[in-house]
Motif scaffolding. Structure first.
Motif, PDB file in Angstrom:
ATOM      1  N   ARG A  83      38.387  65.011 -17.318  1.00 62.65           N
ATOM      2  CA  ARG A  83      38.041  63.989 -18.292  1.00 62.65           C
ATOM      3  C   ARG A  83      39.098  62.888 -18.363  1.00 62.65           C
ATOM      4  O   ARG A  83      38.786  61.707 -18.425  1.00 62.65           O
ATOM      5  N   GLU A  84      40.381  63.287 -18.370  1.00 62.43           N
ATOM      6  CA  GLU A  84      41.456  62.302 -18.474  1.00 62.43           C
ATOM      7  C   GLU A  84      41.503  61.397 -17.232  1.00 62.43           C
ATOM      8  O   GLU A  84      41.840  60.230 -17.337  1.00 62.43           O
ATOM      9  N   GLU A  85      41.159  61.924 -16.080  1.00 64.21           N
ATOM     10  CA  GLU A  85      41.136  61.122 -14.850  1.00 64.21           C
ATOM     11  C   GLU A  85      39.996  60.106 -14.898  1.00 64.21           C
ATOM     12  O   GLU A  85      40.150  58.967 -14.481  1.00 64.21           O
ATOM     13  N   ILE A  86      38.860  60.513 -15.431  1.00 61.51           N
ATOM     14  CA  ILE A  86      37.687  59.637 -15.465  1.00 61.51           C
ATOM     15  C   ILE A  86      37.793  58.578 -16.560  1.00 61.51           C
ATOM     16  O   ILE A  86      37.529  57.405 -16.332  1.00 61.51           O
ATOM     17  N   CYS A  87      38.165  58.997 -17.772  1.00 59.88           N
ATOM     18  CA  CYS A  87      38.096  58.107 -18.936  1.00 59.88           C
ATOM     19  C   CYS A  87      39.438  57.786 -19.570  1.00 59.88           C
ATOM     20  O   CYS A  87      39.490  57.005 -20.524  1.00 59.88           O
ATOM     21  N   GLY A  88      40.518  58.411 -19.118  1.00 57.77           N
ATOM     22  CA  GLY A  88      41.827  58.136 -19.702  1.00 57.77           C
ATOM     23  C   GLY A  88      41.862  58.493 -21.177  1.00 57.77           C
ATOM     24  O   GLY A  88      41.283  59.486 -21.600  1.00 57.77           O
ATOM     25  N   PRO A  89      42.522  57.661 -22.007  1.00 54.42           N
ATOM     26  CA  PRO A  89      42.677  57.985 -23.425  1.00 54.42           C
ATOM     27  C   PRO A  89      41.479  57.605 -24.292  1.00 54.42           C
ATOM     28  O   PRO A  89      41.515  57.761 -25.507  1.00 54.42           O
ATOM     29  N   SER A  90      40.419  57.121 -23.699  1.00 50.69           N
ATOM     30  CA  SER A  90      39.239  56.721 -24.474  1.00 50.69           C
ATOM     31  C   SER A  90      38.663  57.913 -25.245  1.00 50.69           C
ATOM     32  O   SER A  90      38.580  59.016 -24.721  1.00 50.69           O
ATOM     33  N   VAL A 116      31.525  59.224 -21.012  1.00 48.68           N
ATOM     34  CA  VAL A 116      30.136  59.442 -20.611  1.00 48.68           C
ATOM     35  C   VAL A 116      29.962  59.078 -19.145  1.00 48.68           C
ATOM     36  O   VAL A 116      30.445  58.043 -18.686  1.00 48.68           O
ATOM     37  N   ILE A 117      29.281  59.956 -18.420  1.00 53.08           N
ATOM     38  CA  ILE A 117      28.878  59.665 -17.038  1.00 53.08           C
ATOM     39  C   ILE A 117      27.397  59.291 -17.096  1.00 53.08           C
ATOM     40  O   ILE A 117      26.583  60.036 -17.645  1.00 53.08           O
ATOM     41  N   SER A 118      27.064  58.141 -16.543  1.00 52.60           N
ATOM     42  CA  SER A 118      25.667  57.698 -16.534  1.00 52.60           C
ATOM     43  C   SER A 118      25.107  57.802 -15.130  1.00 52.60           C
ATOM     44  O   SER A 118      25.778  57.475 -14.154  1.00 52.60           O
ATOM     45  N   LEU A 119      23.867  58.285 -15.026  1.00 53.73           N
ATOM     46  CA  LEU A 119      23.197  58.365 -13.734  1.00 53.73           C
ATOM     47  C   LEU A 119      21.753  57.907 -13.858  1.00 53.73           C
ATOM     48  O   LEU A 119      21.185  57.890 -14.949  1.00 53.73           O
ATOM     49  N   LYS A 120      21.212  57.567 -12.745  1.00 48.42           N
ATOM     50  CA  LYS A 120      19.795  57.208 -12.692  1.00 48.42           C
ATOM     51  C   LYS A 120      19.098  58.230 -11.810  1.00 48.42           C
ATOM     52  O   LYS A 120      19.584  58.561 -10.736  1.00 48.42           O
ATOM     53  N   CYS A 121      17.973  58.735 -12.286  1.00 48.80           N
ATOM     54  CA  CYS A 121      17.195  59.730 -11.546  1.00 48.80           C
ATOM     55  C   CYS A 121      15.812  59.165 -11.277  1.00 48.80           C
ATOM     56  O   CYS A 121      15.132  58.716 -12.199  1.00 48.80           O
ATOM     57  N   LEU A 122      15.408  59.241 -10.020  1.00 46.13           N
ATOM     58  CA  LEU A 122      14.084  58.772  -9.633  1.00 46.13           C
ATOM     59  C   LEU A 122      13.197  59.973  -9.346  1.00 46.13           C
ATOM     60  O   LEU A 122      13.504  60.777  -8.466  1.00 46.13           O
ATOM     61  N   LEU A 131      33.182  66.375 -22.677  1.00 45.56           N
ATOM     62  CA  LEU A 131      34.005  66.770 -23.814  1.00 45.56           C
ATOM     63  C   LEU A 131      35.402  67.161 -23.350  1.00 45.56           C
ATOM     64  O   LEU A 131      35.579  67.698 -22.260  1.00 45.56           O
ATOM     65  N   ASP A 132      36.381  66.886 -24.191  1.00 48.10           N
ATOM     66  CA  ASP A 132      37.769  67.198 -23.860  1.00 48.10           C
ATOM     67  C   ASP A 132      38.070  68.662 -24.135  1.00 48.10           C
ATOM     68  O   ASP A 132      37.591  69.235 -25.109  1.00 48.10           O
ATOM     69  N   VAL A 133      38.826  69.286 -23.251  1.00 46.42           N
ATOM     70  CA  VAL A 133      39.368  70.626 -23.474  1.00 46.42           C
ATOM     71  C   VAL A 133      40.881  70.497 -23.401  1.00 46.42           C
ATOM     72  O   VAL A 133      41.412  69.555 -22.813  1.00 46.42           O
ATOM     73  N   ASN A 134      41.583  71.442 -23.975  1.00 45.78           N
ATOM     74  CA  ASN A 134      43.040  71.388 -24.000  1.00 45.78           C
ATOM     75  C   ASN A 134      43.585  71.899 -22.662  1.00 45.78           C
ATOM     76  O   ASN A 134      44.062  73.022 -22.556  1.00 45.78           O
ATOM     77  N   ASP A 135      43.499  71.047 -21.646  1.00 43.80           N
ATOM     78  CA  ASP A 135      43.897  71.453 -20.301  1.00 43.80           C
ATOM     79  C   ASP A 135      45.205  70.817 -19.827  1.00 43.80           C
ATOM     80  O   ASP A 135      45.597  70.979 -18.684  1.00 43.80           O
ATOM     81  N   ASN A 136      45.877  70.094 -20.714  1.00 41.30           N
ATOM     82  CA  ASN A 136      47.147  69.466 -20.354  1.00 41.30           C
ATOM     83  C   ASN A 136      48.220  69.858 -21.361  1.00 41.30           C
ATOM     84  O   ASN A 136      48.024  69.739 -22.566  1.00 41.30           O
TER      85      ASN A 136
END
Length: 103
Positions: free
Chosen positions: A25-32, A36-42, A57-62
């Motif tokens: 989560r921290e790599e994708i969104c940083g301190p935000s 949310v990851i958005s995708l499109k499905c056809l 969701l954040d987990v206490n992994d750091n």
């Protein structure tokens, strides 16, 4: 930037969304606060495009980290109970209740 990672996928037989690779989560969104990851499905029967949002969701992994690996304190034997010794600030990339609260 390099190619985008595909963190989730959909099983076409069952329609179940599953995690395809580890999500940091921290790599994708940083301190935000929101992540949310958005995708499109056809889908082809009937042909329709769906927008899918996956909240990460954040987990206490750091663990909190101090700037210095080792801190030396000298405490005199006459120090009274309750004497406080301030420590340097520690950095914790987790957010909210999983971040550093007190130490």
């Amino acid at each position: 930037p390099g190619p985008r990672k595909q963190y989730v996928d959909i099983n076409l037989d069952s329609g179940i969304l599953f995690v395809k690779e580890k999500i940091d989560r921290e790599e994708i969104c940083g301190p935000s606060l929101s992540c949310v990851i958005s995708l499109k499905c056809l889908l082809d029967n009937p042909l329709k495009l769906y927008q899918v949002s996956v909240e990460i969701l954040d987990v206490n992994d750091n663990a909190p980290r101090f700037a210095k690996r080792q801190i030396a304190l000298e405490v005199a034997e006459i120090a009274t109970p309750g004497t406080r010794f301030p420590l340097e600030f520690a950095h914790d990339p987790d957010i909210g209740t999983n971040s550093l609260q007190t130490y």
